[in-house]
Scaffold this active site. Structure first.
Site, mmCIF file in Angstrom:
data_model
loop_
_atom_site.group_PDB
_atom_site.id
_atom_site.type_symbol
_atom_site.label_atom_id
_atom_site.label_comp_id
_atom_site.label_asym_id
_atom_site.label_seq_id
_atom_site.Cartn_x
_atom_site.Cartn_y
_atom_site.Cartn_z
ATOM 1 N N GLN A 1 -39.012 -14.234 -25.516
ATOM 2 C CA GLN A 1 -37.884 -13.775 -24.919
ATOM 3 C C GLN A 1 -37.674 -12.127 -25.475
ATOM 4 O O GLN A 1 -36.795 -11.472 -25.135
ATOM 5 C CB GLN A 1 -36.906 -14.630 -24.969
ATOM 6 C CG GLN A 1 -36.186 -14.490 -26.551
ATOM 7 C CD GLN A 1 -35.151 -15.623 -26.582
ATOM 8 O OE1 GLN A 1 -35.221 -16.770 -26.668
ATOM 9 N NE2 GLN A 1 -33.875 -15.159 -26.789
ATOM 10 N N MET B 1 -31.627 -18.910 -33.036
ATOM 11 C CA MET B 1 -32.538 -17.998 -33.444
ATOM 12 C C MET B 1 -32.507 -17.617 -34.909
ATOM 13 O O MET B 1 -33.153 -16.546 -35.448
ATOM 14 C CB MET B 1 -33.107 -16.823 -32.847
ATOM 15 C CG MET B 1 -33.344 -16.964 -31.212
ATOM 16 S SD MET B 1 -34.109 -15.761 -30.338
ATOM 17 C CE MET B 1 -33.430 -14.560 -30.415
ATOM 18 N N GLY B 2 -31.540 -18.632 -35.524
ATOM 19 C CA GLY B 2 -31.332 -18.266 -36.874
ATOM 20 C C GLY B 2 -30.184 -17.001 -37.118
ATOM 21 O O GLY B 2 -29.808 -16.646 -36.352
ATOM 22 N N HIS C 1 -22.121 -18.924 -34.576
ATOM 23 C CA HIS C 1 -22.768 -19.889 -34.389
ATOM 24 C C HIS C 1 -22.046 -21.258 -35.216
ATOM 25 O O HIS C 1 -22.309 -22.384 -34.639
ATOM 26 C CB HIS C 1 -24.150 -19.896 -35.514
ATOM 27 C CG HIS C 1 -25.050 -18.881 -34.677
ATOM 28 N ND1 HIS C 1 -25.288 -17.763 -35.330
ATOM 29 C CD2 HIS C 1 -25.602 -19.134 -33.630
ATOM 30 C CE1 HIS C 1 -26.344 -16.932 -34.555
ATOM 31 N NE2 HIS C 1 -26.470 -17.873 -33.481
ATOM 32 N N GLU D 1 -20.448 -17.404 -25.326
ATOM 33 C CA GLU D 1 -20.387 -16.419 -23.700
ATOM 34 C C GLU D 1 -20.667 -15.132 -24.156
ATOM 35 O O GLU D 1 -20.774 -14.293 -23.092
ATOM 36 C CB GLU D 1 -18.725 -16.478 -23.424
ATOM 37 C CG GLU D 1 -18.579 -17.948 -22.783
ATOM 38 C CD GLU D 1 -16.982 -17.801 -22.285
ATOM 39 O OE1 GLU D 1 -16.334 -17.090 -22.495
ATOM 40 O OE2 GLU D 1 -16.822 -18.873 -21.459
ATOM 41 N N GLN E 1 -27.110 -15.299 -19.919
ATOM 42 C CA GLN E 1 -27.976 -16.435 -20.353
ATOM 43 C C GLN E 1 -27.155 -17.714 -19.947
ATOM 44 O O GLN E 1 -27.972 -18.696 -19.725
ATOM 45 C CB GLN E 1 -28.148 -16.339 -21.932
ATOM 46 C CG GLN E 1 -28.790 -17.535 -22.361
ATOM 47 C CD GLN E 1 -29.099 -17.082 -24.076
ATOM 48 O OE1 GLN E 1 -30.166 -16.698 -24.350
ATOM 49 N NE2 GLN E 1 -28.411 -17.634 -24.956
HETATM 50 O O1 PAF Z 1 -29.101 -17.042 -27.651
HETATM 51 C C1 PAF Z 1 -30.152 -17.132 -28.562
HETATM 52 O O2 PAF Z 1 -30.007 -17.363 -29.802
HETATM 53 C C2 PAF Z 1 -31.401 -17.598 -27.724
HETATM 54 O O3 PAF Z 1 -31.551 -16.696 -26.473
HETATM 55 C C3 PAF Z 1 -31.645 -18.893 -27.416
HETATM 56 C C4 PAF Z 1 -30.760 -19.571 -26.542
HETATM 57 C C5 PAF Z 1 -31.598 -19.695 -28.940
HETATM 58 C C6 PAF Z 1 -33.073 -19.275 -26.833
HETATM 59 O O4 PAF Z 1 -34.066 -18.601 -27.957
#
Ligand code: PAF
Length: 301
Positions: A79, A48-49, A55, A169, A174
């Site tokens: 979400q 989500m940036g 990341h 993790e 998720q």
């Molecule tokens: O973990 C995230 O950043 C978000 O939940 C994802 C997996 C990109 C889905 O929008």
């Protein structure tokens, strides 16, 4: 460019410091089809940036295991259960692309669509059955969250058709839910979980950390410190004892408010009362630092 009812949508692909950025699924799909005909392996890192070193570690791993890596940058509205949280989520596309460029100049494709391009006029989730995983922990506190995650990931997988997809993790629930999505929808993609990246002080890296006040930034490593002590206690004490101890630690903390601490079976994510030698357990925690919600977890055995 095309006109979608009364919304003006500009389709583009442009190069920023060598990184190719797409906002259109059609152009991205076409590029991926071309790469796949040349037998190129595609890795995928959905985000989500507001990218951070956590990341970038996923992207580096993906680059090492694939020929090309697609990184999606999309703040997914379905979400979020609180509008305020969605509105305040950091959006830093230019900085994100500069960070990605430091990982590779020619092997990364960025997909940064608008909300209209993904959802059109109906910003709605599909309803999923993840065999109960969705009702535990985050599912109890964030209404509809995993339907939103399932909806966007299923859609992104259909566009990117990755060979491998990478998830951190830190969002362990998720990760398990996405594995379940792949199993249930029979999707042809390997899901690769990657260990949590932490600041030197132990705080799990998260895009939300950017929004912490200086005071909360100093206090937030308390979350991981408490998890580490809980892990030590877990070797000799019952789950109830450990849970009570953690709850007491937070009662004495004026800056951090505990939402939940749960010791759960790693596979079912159900909370555990009695330990068994043959099962794997993890402790999960959600904490408010003012209005910023932070989550973390630790493997216990
Ligand atoms: O973990 C995230 O950043 C978000 O939940 C994802 C997996 C990109 C889905 O929008």
């Amino acid at each position: 460019m095309f006109i979608n009812s009364n919304i003006l949508v500009l389709h583009y692909v442009f190069l920023f410091q060598g990184v190719k950025i797409f906002n259109s699924k059609t152009e991205l799909s076409q590029t991926i089809v071309n790469l796949k005909t040349k037998k190129q392996k595609i890795g995928f890192v959905p985000t989500m940036g507001a990218l951070h070193q956590g990341h970038l570690a996923l992207v580096s791993k993906a680059l090492a295991q694939n020929n090309y890596v697609v990184v999606s940058i999309f703040v997914n509205p379905t979400q979020f259960d609180k509008k305020n949280d969605l509105d305040k989520y950091p959006r830093t596309l230019q900085n994100d692309v500069a960070l990605l460029q430091s990982c590779s100049k020619d092997k990364i494709l960025v997909f940064a669509p608008t909300v209209d391009m993904i959802y059109g006029k109906k910003i709605e989730s599909q309803s999923f059955n993840f065999d109960g995983l969705e009702h535990e922990m985050e599912g109890k506190f964030r209404d509809g969250h995993f339907n939103g995650v399932g909806t966007i990931i299923k859609y992104l997988f259909s566009i990117v058709t990755p060979d491998n997809a990478y998830f951190g993790e830190k969002d362990f629930q998720q990760l398990q839910i996405i594995k379940k999505l792949v199993e249930k929808e029979k999707l042809n993609v390997n899901i690769i979980g990657c260990e949590i990246h932490r600041e030197k002080n132990g705080l799990a890296m998260s895009s939300r950390n950017q929004r912490l006040t200086p005071q909360h930034k100093i206090e937030a490593p308390f979350i991981y410190k408490t998890l580490v002590s809980a892990k030590e206690r877990f070797t000799t004490k019952s789950t109830t004892n450990v849970t009570n101890w953690v709850e007491n630690q937070f009662k004495n903390n004026d800056l951090l408010e505990l939402e939940y601490f749960i010791i759960a079976d790693e596979n079912s994510l159900k909370s555990v009362k009695r330990k068994s030698k043959h099962k794997k357990y993890r402790a999960f925690i959600a904490v408010f630092a003012k209005d910023i919600r932070l989550i973390d977890n630790i493997a216990l055995n």
